[in-house]
Enzyme design. Sequence first.
Site, mmCIF file in Angstrom:
data_model
loop_
_atom_site.group_PDB
_atom_site.id
_atom_site.type_symbol
_atom_site.label_atom_id
_atom_site.label_comp_id
_atom_site.label_asym_id
_atom_site.label_seq_id
_atom_site.Cartn_x
_atom_site.Cartn_y
_atom_site.Cartn_z
ATOM 1 N N THR A 4 0.866 -1.181 0.000
ATOM 2 C CA THR A 4 0.000 0.000 0.000
ATOM 3 C C THR A 4 0.899 1.226 0.000
ATOM 4 O O THR A 4 1.982 1.197 0.563
ATOM 5 C CB THR A 4 -0.872 -0.017 1.279
ATOM 6 O OG1 THR A 4 -1.817 -1.055 1.151
ATOM 7 C CG2 THR A 4 -1.597 1.307 1.501
ATOM 8 N N ARG B 117 -14.971 -6.016 -0.415
ATOM 9 C CA ARG B 117 -14.347 -5.642 0.870
ATOM 10 C C ARG B 117 -13.671 -4.265 0.728
ATOM 11 O O ARG B 117 -12.960 -3.996 -0.225
ATOM 12 C CB ARG B 117 -13.313 -6.681 1.261
ATOM 13 C CG ARG B 117 -12.549 -6.381 2.562
ATOM 14 C CD ARG B 117 -11.209 -5.721 2.305
ATOM 15 N NE ARG B 117 -10.363 -5.630 3.495
ATOM 16 C CZ ARG B 117 -9.216 -4.969 3.550
ATOM 17 N NH1 ARG B 117 -8.764 -4.356 2.493
ATOM 18 N NH2 ARG B 117 -8.516 -4.925 4.663
ATOM 19 N N GLY C 268 -11.096 -1.657 2.755
ATOM 20 C CA GLY C 268 -10.153 -1.597 3.871
ATOM 21 C C GLY C 268 -10.129 -0.238 4.540
ATOM 22 O O GLY C 268 -11.058 0.564 4.404
ATOM 23 N N ASP C 269 -9.056 0.006 5.256
ATOM 24 C CA ASP C 269 -8.932 1.273 5.993
ATOM 25 C C ASP C 269 -8.484 2.433 5.121
ATOM 26 O O ASP C 269 -8.730 3.596 5.461
ATOM 27 C CB ASP C 269 -7.910 1.099 7.130
ATOM 28 C CG ASP C 269 -6.531 0.723 6.592
ATOM 29 O OD1 ASP C 269 -6.461 -0.175 5.727
ATOM 30 O OD2 ASP C 269 -5.539 1.334 7.011
ATOM 31 N N THR D 8 -0.684 1.833 6.813
ATOM 32 C CA THR D 8 -0.618 0.604 6.028
ATOM 33 C C THR D 8 -0.620 -0.582 6.986
ATOM 34 O O THR D 8 -0.044 -0.505 8.072
ATOM 35 C CB THR D 8 0.635 0.547 5.135
ATOM 36 O OG1 THR D 8 0.733 -0.764 4.554
ATOM 37 C CG2 THR D 8 1.905 0.830 5.917
ATOM 38 N N GLY D 9 -1.284 -1.655 6.590
ATOM 39 C CA GLY D 9 -1.332 -2.819 7.465
ATOM 40 C C GLY D 9 -2.680 -3.508 7.366
ATOM 41 O O GLY D 9 -3.429 -3.284 6.406
ATOM 42 N N GLY E 126 -6.060 -3.803 7.462
ATOM 43 C CA GLY E 126 -7.032 -2.719 7.452
ATOM 44 C C GLY E 126 -8.154 -2.809 8.475
ATOM 45 O O GLY E 126 -8.571 -1.802 9.046
HETATM 46 N N1 ASP Z 1 -4.318 -1.362 4.760
HETATM 47 C C1 ASP Z 1 -4.558 -2.010 3.497
HETATM 48 C C2 ASP Z 1 -5.916 -2.671 3.562
HETATM 49 O O1 ASP Z 1 -6.239 -3.307 4.551
HETATM 50 C C3 ASP Z 1 -3.533 -3.042 3.149
HETATM 51 C C4 ASP Z 1 -2.105 -2.629 3.322
HETATM 52 O O2 ASP Z 1 -1.829 -1.594 3.884
HETATM 53 O O3 ASP Z 1 -1.204 -3.337 2.872
HETATM 54 O O4 ASP Z 1 -6.618 -2.608 2.601
#
Ligand code: ASP
Length: 345
Positions: free
Chosen positions: A211, A239, A241-242, A262-263, A265
């Site tokens: 991301t 879906r 995400g965040d 990032t992470g 979500g």
């Molecule tokens: N945060 C992103 C999500 O959950 C994924 C990522 O940051 O790698 O969509």
Amino acid sequence: MKNMMHNKVSRLSSFIAICILFLLVTGNGLFAEKPYAVVIHGGAGNIAKESLSPEQIEEYNMKLAEALNAAEEILKTGGTSLDAVEAATRILEDSPLFNAGKGAVFNIDGKNELDASIMCGLTNNAGAVAGITTVRNPITAARMVMENSAHVLLTGKGAETFAYEHGLDIVDPGYFFDQRRWNQYREFIRNNVNRSRSDFDMKDDNIKMGTVGAVALDIHGNIAAATSTGGMVGKRYGRIGDSPIIGAGTYARNDACGVSATGHGEYFIRNLVAYDIAARMLYNGQTLQDAAYHNIMEKLVDQGANGGIIAIDKDANVVMEFNTTAMFRGFVKSTGEKGVWIFEE
Ligand code: ASP
């Protein structure tokens, strides 16, 4: 008489000249340069150092540097933080190295669904798109929503029609294809072959890398933040995400900070990580570093969630916090400090 006057005037002008010189040399006061800063990320995850070749590391570092340079060019010539974060994010979206725009991960149906958001710390205005499949640069679509609609978040077909109507670059969904991501998707399917759809292993450490995001402070004192992603490999169709959720993956306000996350979500949404960092600074008097540490290294770690954030506060302090072994990242400040990194230092 005339001579005395002349002497006085020339003494006064020499005095003024010396004062100006002093202010310029010390960099304080009236002529002080206003600080600017930009920080970017290209995703966080648990990757082993050995899994990247020196050539790959160089490739990532060069792309991060390119994005930073583009943003700095805008900031140092008096441009806005919004322009800077959009420019940096577009460069990372166009690169197949990252999980955003071209090179985005595949969902469970083998499709790319993209999310992005942007926020302006001056106006409190924000824009986001989610689940889009045909807009080349989702971050520009998000900015378009912020600046040219009465809404904050548009999804799917509605977002795509909006982007098309506003003249954005529309591409065939195949444009986003990347063989490396496809292989990752095939591996995900193989690993989950015996699981039911609701039981897919969404915590596999390698599935959520790349991301992208940017946060900037411009010389006018305005902060902006942007985030763009393909989400998580194997995510269910629909879906979100965040990354496109204001307050979760992206947040900015001039009197506190700007944040891009990032992470995993779902955890960033439940904890409203980006907003919580700003709120801790505003209502708890915490520093940006402490507020970020609490969220990433304490709260998320306690919950078993991976990820990181990049952030800048109103005094140009830069924070890059992550609880994984790696986060593609870098920053540049008007003080001349700069760098790009991948692994823990
Ligand atoms: N945060 C992103 C999500 O959950 C994924 C990522 O940051 O790698 O969509």
